[in-house]
Motif scaffolding. Structure first.
Motif, mmCIF file in Angstrom:
data_model
loop_
_atom_site.group_PDB
_atom_site.id
_atom_site.type_symbol
_atom_site.label_atom_id
_atom_site.label_comp_id
_atom_site.label_asym_id
_atom_site.label_seq_id
_atom_site.Cartn_x
_atom_site.Cartn_y
_atom_site.Cartn_z
ATOM 1 N N ILE A 69 -2.278 9.524 4.945
ATOM 2 C CA ILE A 69 -3.781 9.243 4.905
ATOM 3 C C ILE A 69 -3.696 7.507 4.261
ATOM 4 O O ILE A 69 -4.663 6.884 5.072
ATOM 5 C CB ILE A 69 -4.220 9.913 3.287
ATOM 6 C CG1 ILE A 69 -4.632 11.403 3.896
ATOM 7 C CG2 ILE A 69 -5.648 9.250 2.796
ATOM 8 C CD1 ILE A 69 -4.660 12.189 2.493
ATOM 9 N N THR A 70 -2.783 7.116 3.800
ATOM 10 C CA THR A 70 -2.677 5.495 3.471
ATOM 11 C C THR A 70 -2.499 4.975 4.796
ATOM 12 O O THR A 70 -3.113 3.884 5.269
ATOM 13 C CB THR A 70 -1.578 5.238 2.431
ATOM 14 O OG1 THR A 70 -1.732 5.936 1.151
ATOM 15 C CG2 THR A 70 -1.254 3.813 2.474
ATOM 16 N N GLN A 71 -1.665 5.367 5.745
ATOM 17 C CA GLN A 71 -1.422 4.725 7.005
ATOM 18 C C GLN A 71 -2.701 4.788 7.897
ATOM 19 O O GLN A 71 -2.873 3.562 8.537
ATOM 20 C CB GLN A 71 -0.246 5.263 7.823
ATOM 21 C CG GLN A 71 1.199 5.202 7.258
ATOM 22 C CD GLN A 71 2.221 5.713 7.888
ATOM 23 O OE1 GLN A 71 2.297 5.960 8.998
ATOM 24 N NE2 GLN A 71 3.257 6.107 6.988
ATOM 25 N N ASN A 72 -3.232 5.952 7.938
ATOM 26 C CA ASN A 72 -4.730 6.013 8.825
ATOM 27 C C ASN A 72 -5.665 5.107 7.942
ATOM 28 O O ASN A 72 -6.460 4.206 8.932
ATOM 29 C CB ASN A 72 -5.106 7.289 8.437
ATOM 30 C CG ASN A 72 -4.625 8.324 9.781
ATOM 31 O OD1 ASN A 72 -4.317 7.637 10.907
ATOM 32 N ND2 ASN A 72 -4.127 9.314 9.649
ATOM 33 N N ARG A 73 -5.832 4.774 6.823
ATOM 34 C CA ARG A 73 -6.694 3.891 6.260
ATOM 35 C C ARG A 73 -6.244 2.527 6.608
ATOM 36 O O ARG A 73 -7.030 1.519 7.122
ATOM 37 C CB ARG A 73 -6.732 4.065 4.543
ATOM 38 C CG ARG A 73 -7.630 3.007 4.038
ATOM 39 C CD ARG A 73 -7.532 3.261 2.402
ATOM 40 N NE ARG A 73 -6.205 3.215 1.808
ATOM 41 C CZ ARG A 73 -5.431 2.192 1.725
ATOM 42 N NH1 ARG A 73 -5.919 0.974 1.985
ATOM 43 N NH2 ARG A 73 -4.318 2.317 1.030
ATOM 44 N N LEU A 118 -4.884 1.582 9.267
ATOM 45 C CA LEU A 118 -5.035 1.327 10.828
ATOM 46 C C LEU A 118 -6.514 1.640 11.013
ATOM 47 O O LEU A 118 -6.954 1.618 12.406
ATOM 48 C CB LEU A 118 -4.149 2.171 11.559
ATOM 49 C CG LEU A 118 -2.915 1.881 11.372
ATOM 50 C CD1 LEU A 118 -2.000 2.883 12.193
ATOM 51 C CD2 LEU A 118 -2.527 0.637 11.924
ATOM 52 N N SER A 119 -7.372 1.793 10.248
ATOM 53 C CA SER A 119 -8.683 2.244 10.461
ATOM 54 C C SER A 119 -9.548 0.905 10.938
ATOM 55 O O SER A 119 -10.596 1.536 11.786
ATOM 56 C CB SER A 119 -9.468 2.589 9.006
ATOM 57 O OG SER A 119 -9.583 1.565 8.546
ATOM 58 N N GLY A 120 -9.064 -0.178 11.165
ATOM 59 C CA GLY A 120 -9.741 -1.088 12.040
ATOM 60 C C GLY A 120 -9.418 -1.235 13.228
ATOM 61 O O GLY A 120 -10.100 -2.036 14.409
ATOM 62 N N ARG A 159 -4.544 1.409 18.980
ATOM 63 C CA ARG A 159 -3.134 1.865 18.198
ATOM 64 C C ARG A 159 -2.315 2.272 19.357
ATOM 65 O O ARG A 159 -1.104 1.766 19.057
ATOM 66 C CB ARG A 159 -3.615 3.140 17.638
ATOM 67 C CG ARG A 159 -4.361 2.852 16.251
ATOM 68 C CD ARG A 159 -4.456 4.371 15.547
ATOM 69 N NE ARG A 159 -5.492 4.007 14.324
ATOM 70 C CZ ARG A 159 -5.470 5.017 13.351
ATOM 71 N NH1 ARG A 159 -4.579 6.072 13.356
ATOM 72 N NH2 ARG A 159 -6.434 4.948 12.352
ATOM 73 N N ASN A 187 0.815 -1.141 -0.082
ATOM 74 C CA ASN A 187 0.049 -0.104 0.121
ATOM 75 C C ASN A 187 0.869 1.305 -0.081
ATOM 76 O O ASN A 187 0.410 2.363 -0.541
ATOM 77 C CB ASN A 187 -0.973 -0.086 1.096
ATOM 78 C CG ASN A 187 -2.132 -0.980 1.025
ATOM 79 O OD1 ASN A 187 -3.335 -0.218 0.506
ATOM 80 N ND2 ASN A 187 -2.054 -2.143 1.213
ATOM 81 N N GLY A 228 -9.122 1.060 17.118
ATOM 82 C CA GLY A 228 -9.237 2.513 17.703
ATOM 83 C C GLY A 228 -8.235 3.106 18.358
ATOM 84 O O GLY A 228 -7.265 2.386 18.325
#
Length: 192
Positions: free
Chosen positions: A153-157, A159-161, A167, A61, A163
């Motif tokens: 943005i990619t890293q947040n996506r 890790l979106s699974g 994290r 990614n 809370g």
């Protein structure tokens, strides 16, 4: 399937279900080991196998994000290292080498490619004419600013699974593991 807990996507057979009803490829591998070699404590695979699978997903990614900006991971690493350095976003090749943890030859190759593209400049150091500083060019600064925003943005996506508390807990556990394995930060710029 490999013995470290990594499983090909095609090997999606039934695995062990956790308390929340979740099962993944690593659970499947652990169930196989429990059935075929019950005296083996394969529990480390629950972490190592998942870390390896996660690393492949994350790398894929992030590479796609870098490529969207015309960069590869090594070029991004150099530009990001310069960008996070205090203005004027300038380091010596030796400082870059320590910060990026690659050989001097690898740093030189990366700098040659980035300089050809006009993303960095090299200037002789006034205090030592045998050495030089590497700085972001205005084009390099603009590019790394855009690429870094997309990278986060990619890293947040990815890790979106999880809370915020999950994290934090995961970051702390990974930091402790890395420290236990001798992973230490590089010295700050200007220090040997």
């Amino acid at each position: 399937m490999s013995d470290d807990g990594a499983v090909d996507d095609a090997d999606n057979a039934d695995g062990v279900v956790d308390d929340a009803g979740h099962v993944d490829h690593v659970d499947h591998v652990l169930a196989q080991w429990a059935a075929q070699f019950p005296e083996l404590d394969a529990s480390p695979m629950a972490i190592v196998g998942r870390v390896k699978r996660l690393a492949r997903i994350v790398e894929s990614n992030l590479n796609a994000t870098f490529q969207a900006h015309g960069l590869d991971a090594p070029s991004f690493d150099v530009l990001a290292t310069l960008r996070r350095s205090p203005p004027p976003h300038r380091l010596t090749p030796a400082e870059l080498m320590r910060a990026t943890m690659v050989t001097s030859g690898a740093v030189t190759q990366r700098l040659d490619r980035l300089e050809e593209r006009g993303l960095v400049t090299r200037t002789r150091r006034a205090e030592d004419a045998r050495s030089f500083h590497v700085s972001l060019s205005p084009e390099g600064l603009a590019l790394i600013n855009k690429a870094m925003l997309d990278n986060v943005i990619t890293q947040n996506r990815l890790l979106s699974g999880l809370g915020p508390a999950q994290r934090d807990e995961l970051a702390g556990g990974l930091r402790a593991l890395l420290e236990s394995l001798g992973d230490t930060p590089p010295p700050p710029p200007g220090k040997p």
